[in-house]
Every structure is written in C-alpha cells, then in structure tokens.
Design an enzyme around this catalytic site. Structure first.
Site, short mmCIF file in Angstrom:
data_model
loop_
_atom_site.label_atom_id
_atom_site.label_comp_id
_atom_site.label_asym_id
_atom_site.label_seq_id
_atom_site.Cartn_x
_atom_site.Cartn_y
_atom_site.Cartn_z
N TYR A 192 -48.85 -42.58 30.28
CA TYR A 192 -48.58 -42.45 31.70
C TYR A 192 -49.91 -42.59 32.45
O TYR A 192 -50.99 -42.53 31.86
CB TYR A 192 -47.95 -41.10 32.01
CG TYR A 192 -46.58 -40.92 31.42
CD1 TYR A 192 -45.46 -41.48 32.02
CD2 TYR A 192 -46.39 -40.19 30.24
CE1 TYR A 192 -44.19 -41.32 31.49
CE2 TYR A 192 -45.13 -40.03 29.69
CZ TYR A 192 -44.04 -40.59 30.32
OH TYR A 192 -42.80 -40.44 29.77
N THR A 203 -46.12 -46.56 31.09
CA THR A 203 -44.90 -46.12 31.76
C THR A 203 -45.28 -45.56 33.12
O THR A 203 -45.94 -44.53 33.22
CB THR A 203 -44.17 -45.05 30.93
OG1 THR A 203 -43.86 -45.59 29.64
CG2 THR A 203 -42.87 -44.62 31.61
N LYS A 237 -43.65 -50.69 31.40
CA LYS A 237 -42.29 -50.16 31.29
C LYS A 237 -41.86 -49.56 32.63
O LYS A 237 -42.64 -48.87 33.29
CB LYS A 237 -42.25 -49.09 30.20
CG LYS A 237 -40.86 -48.57 29.86
CD LYS A 237 -40.93 -47.64 28.65
CE LYS A 237 -39.57 -47.12 28.26
NZ LYS A 237 -39.05 -46.14 29.24
N ASP A 277 -34.41 -51.18 28.34
CA ASP A 277 -33.94 -49.92 27.76
C ASP A 277 -33.11 -49.18 28.79
O ASP A 277 -33.31 -49.30 29.99
CB ASP A 277 -35.11 -49.06 27.27
CG ASP A 277 -35.90 -48.42 28.39
OD1 ASP A 277 -35.49 -47.33 28.84
OD2 ASP A 277 -36.92 -49.00 28.81
N GLY A 278 -32.13 -48.44 28.26
CA GLY A 278 -31.27 -47.66 29.12
C GLY A 278 -29.80 -47.82 28.78
O GLY A 278 -29.21 -48.87 29.03
N GLY A 279 -29.21 -46.79 28.14
CA GLY A 279 -27.78 -46.77 27.91
C GLY A 279 -27.28 -47.44 26.65
O GLY A 279 -26.07 -47.51 26.42
N ARG A 288 -32.32 -41.89 23.68
CA ARG A 288 -31.42 -40.81 23.29
C ARG A 288 -30.68 -41.11 21.99
O ARG A 288 -30.42 -40.21 21.20
CB ARG A 288 -30.42 -40.53 24.41
CG ARG A 288 -31.04 -39.90 25.65
CD ARG A 288 -29.97 -39.58 26.69
NE ARG A 288 -30.55 -38.97 27.88
CZ ARG A 288 -31.01 -39.66 28.93
NH1 ARG A 288 -30.96 -40.99 28.91
NH2 ARG A 288 -31.52 -39.04 29.96
#
Length: 398
Positions: free
Chosen positions: A137, A163, A265, A320-322, A344
C-alpha cells in the site's frame, strides 16, 4: 504422544460455497465476519458475485476437444491455470496462514500474492513459493517504502503489486467485526465466549502452540518490532494519498531495483487504465477491493471489457472480485482478462482445511474451467472471446 483430531471429517469439498459454509462453522464469529467484510450497505460485494450470474454461456452440441489447455504465461511466468492468489492481510484463520497458501500456490503451479499486512514474513513465503509477488500500500514516507521494496527484492519476490484503491468507507450496515489490537491474556479472556464455541479452530492453534498473530512483520523497520495490524492501518490513514507522479515513482524505484513486473491493483476506469499505461506499469488489476472500498462501485466483471479493449494491447489486464467458480474464470477471460486473482475463495479453503483446502479450491476452479472449455467447444483458454458469452444489454460499465 500424537494427538488425534476428534473432529476429523472428510476434508474434501466440491465447491467454494461448501468451503465457505465449513469456514463459517469452524471460525469464531469475529474472524468470519472480518473475512466477509464489505463496506456500507454491501452493494458492491453483492454485485461482484451476482454480475457473473447475468452472463450466459453459449455451448456447442458437437465438435468438442478431447484435450483442453488452460496454461498461460502471466507476468512473465507460466501458470498451470489462469488463477492467481490475491494478497490479503493477516490470515489468522489458520496457524500456517500465508505460508500454507504459498505452498498451495506452488503445488498448483501458479503465482502467490503476499500482502505487506500479512502475518507471515516475505522471506518465509518466498521460500514456500518462489513465484511470489509482494504487495504494498502507499504507506509511510518514500524512504520507508524503498526499504520495504529492498527487503522484498532481497527475499526473492518476483514482482510488486501496488494496491491504491482504499478509501475510508468503513461503516457496515450489519456492524463491523471486533478485531483486537493484539492477542494477549486480557483479550483472550474477554473474547473467550466467542471463541470457546469453536473448538476445531482452537484445536488447530493449540496443537501448534501458537496464538493468532495480528502483527505485520513485513512492515517492521530494520532491527525493529513489527507493528500491530492497527498500527499499520494508522500509518496508512496518516499517509497523504498518492498522485499519478507517485505511482510512476514507485514503478521506477521497483524497476531500478528488481527489473521485474509492476502491477497496479484497483483500476476501475478507462481513463485511469490509460494513465496507468503512461506511468509505465506492466499490468493492472481491474478491482474494487472485493467490495471493501467505496460502496456502489460496479462489479469488477462489469468494468473489465471496456478497460481490456482500451489498454489490453499494451499491458496485461487482470481482474479480481467475486470469482467463486471455474465458469466465472472463463467469463472473465472471455471478456479480456489475462488471468483472475482470488481472495475470499482461498481464505474459505484455508479456514476449512489449511494448505490442502487451498489446493482443493484450485482443483475446484480447474475442474470448472475445464468443463466450461469442453462445453464451449474450445481447446484452449486462448480461444475465448466475448462471442462465447450471452451478454445482456447494458451489462458493461465504463
């Protein structure tokens, strides 16, 4: 004397959804709640998954291929499937944390992303998976950031992920999980009622003699102590946010130091994607931070195709995501992603069964990808295009 696990069961699970249910059953409520997360009303975290369901498949009835390939070169590394590990912080769902995830990524022939908020050191993780990208970060001053880059490079990290898509959207309509500043005797006594009801989780830590580690060793200054998660979070909150010039500076420092890929990202706009190209990045990840950022941001899969069409010929575009199924991966690749990152999904596997659980998640996704390739009548992921999908009008956002 060897201690046998009194809760031993069939460890294999057939879907990421089953892994999530097992994780919820195994983990203390505050730990599970931290993984579910999602900001404000949870609109974005919901849309990340729901949007995949709006995309249909257009299979063939004959002419299928007996052999199908899902290997691909991503960020200069050949991977056995186009699914990478997205960096997530403090993986206290299992004693081995990020090291278990890294071993699973290495065993399944893909890339590990390690958060600088991780509970395991970059040195340990690179040893477990040589194809590790270190994530940072924008926190601390430039000298501090260079020191962290140098440490990651010295440890053997083969790329850097920046990120930058965090905002201060932290309130959750369903309440934020309680995460202690540190795990000491006072904390353990206070949280005992929520933890004692999860004996399997306690057993995993108990047999190793460890307690959940909420420090961030990769943020420790040379010769100094690692800050707590909240200490690291405070450093981020008090660091002025970066400009595009800062992004270019970060990319330049990493390139001078390592010469390996630099990934930005959190991109969700075409104009930002073009500015990322101007800043010299190797790749971008189309992402909304898993719904943990600004709520109301469209699902990452809705943003992907316009961005891939705009810059996919110049840099690699990840997403990315879901992602929960192999068919989700195929849909993302058809819309222009070079590969996807999962977060996740592997954390559920880690919570359910450690390293083997993460490997199980990879195998579930691999099986789903292969099944989709078979049905669509293609021999390789390289053949996937938007024409393989049924895309409703107005699906894309730009």
């Amino acid at each position: 004397m060897k201690i046998e696990n009194p809760w031993k069961q069939n460890p294999w699970f057939e879907s990421v959804a089953v892994a999530q249910r097992r994780a919820q059953k195994r983990l203390p409520q505050p730990v599970y709640g931290a993984l579910v997360a999602g900001s404000e009303r949870g609109q974005t975290i919901h849309d990340n998954q729901a949007a995949f369901g709006e995309l249909g498949m257009l299979p063939h009835v004959a002419g299928h291929h007996a052999d199908r390939s899902m290997t691909r070169t991503v960020l200069g590394h050949e991977v056995s499937l186009p699914v990478l590990i997205s960096p997530t912080g403090v993986q206290a769902v299992h004693p081995d944390g990020e090291v278990a995830v890294a071993r699973a990524a290495n065993a399944r022939g893909t890339i590990m992303g390690l958060s600088n908020f991780a509970s395991k050191s970059v040195e340990e993780v690179v040893e477990a998976c040589p194809n590790t990208f270190f994530q940072m970060y924008w926190t601390g001053d430039r000298d501090v950031m260079v020191q962290r880059m140098e440490r990651a490079h010295k440890a053997g990290a083969v790329g850097l992920i920046a990120t930058l898509d965090w905002s201060f959207s932290m309130g959750r309509d369903w309440g934020s999980p309680e995460i202690p500043e540190k795990v000491d005797l006072k904390t353990m006594v206070r949280m005992a009622p929520k933890v004692v009801t999860k004996p399997r989780w306690l057993y995993e830590f108990g047999k190793t003699g460890q307690i959940p580690d909420l420090t961030a060793p990769n943020l420790a200054p040379p010769g100094g102590e690692a800050p707590t998660f909240f200490g690291a979070y405070y450093e981020w909150m008090t660091t002025p946010p970066p400009s595009w010039e800062d992004v270019a500076w970060m990319r330049d420092r990493w390139t001078e130091l390592s010469g390996t890929p630099f990934v930005l990202k959190g991109v969700g706009r075409v104009d930002d994607a073009r500015r990322a190209v101007d800043a010299g990045v190797s790749a971008i990840s189309v992402s909304n931070h898993g719904g943990n950022n600004l709520d109301g941001t469209p699902a990452a899969i809705r943003l992907l195709n316009p961005i891939a069409n705009a810059v996919g010929g110049e840099i690699e575009v990840l997403m990315d995501g879901g992602v929960r199924r192999g068919s989700d991966v195929v849909k993302a690749l058809a819309l222009g992603a070079r590969a996807v990152l999962i977060g996740r999904a592997y954390l559920w596997g880690l919570a359910a069964n450690g390293q083997a659980g993460v490997e199980n998640v990879f195998d579930v996704l691999r099986g789903g990808i292969d099944s989709a390739l078979l049905g669509l009548g293609v021999a390789s992921i390289d053949e996937l295009t938007p024409e393989h999908l049924l895309i409703p009008e107005g699906f894309h956002r730009s």
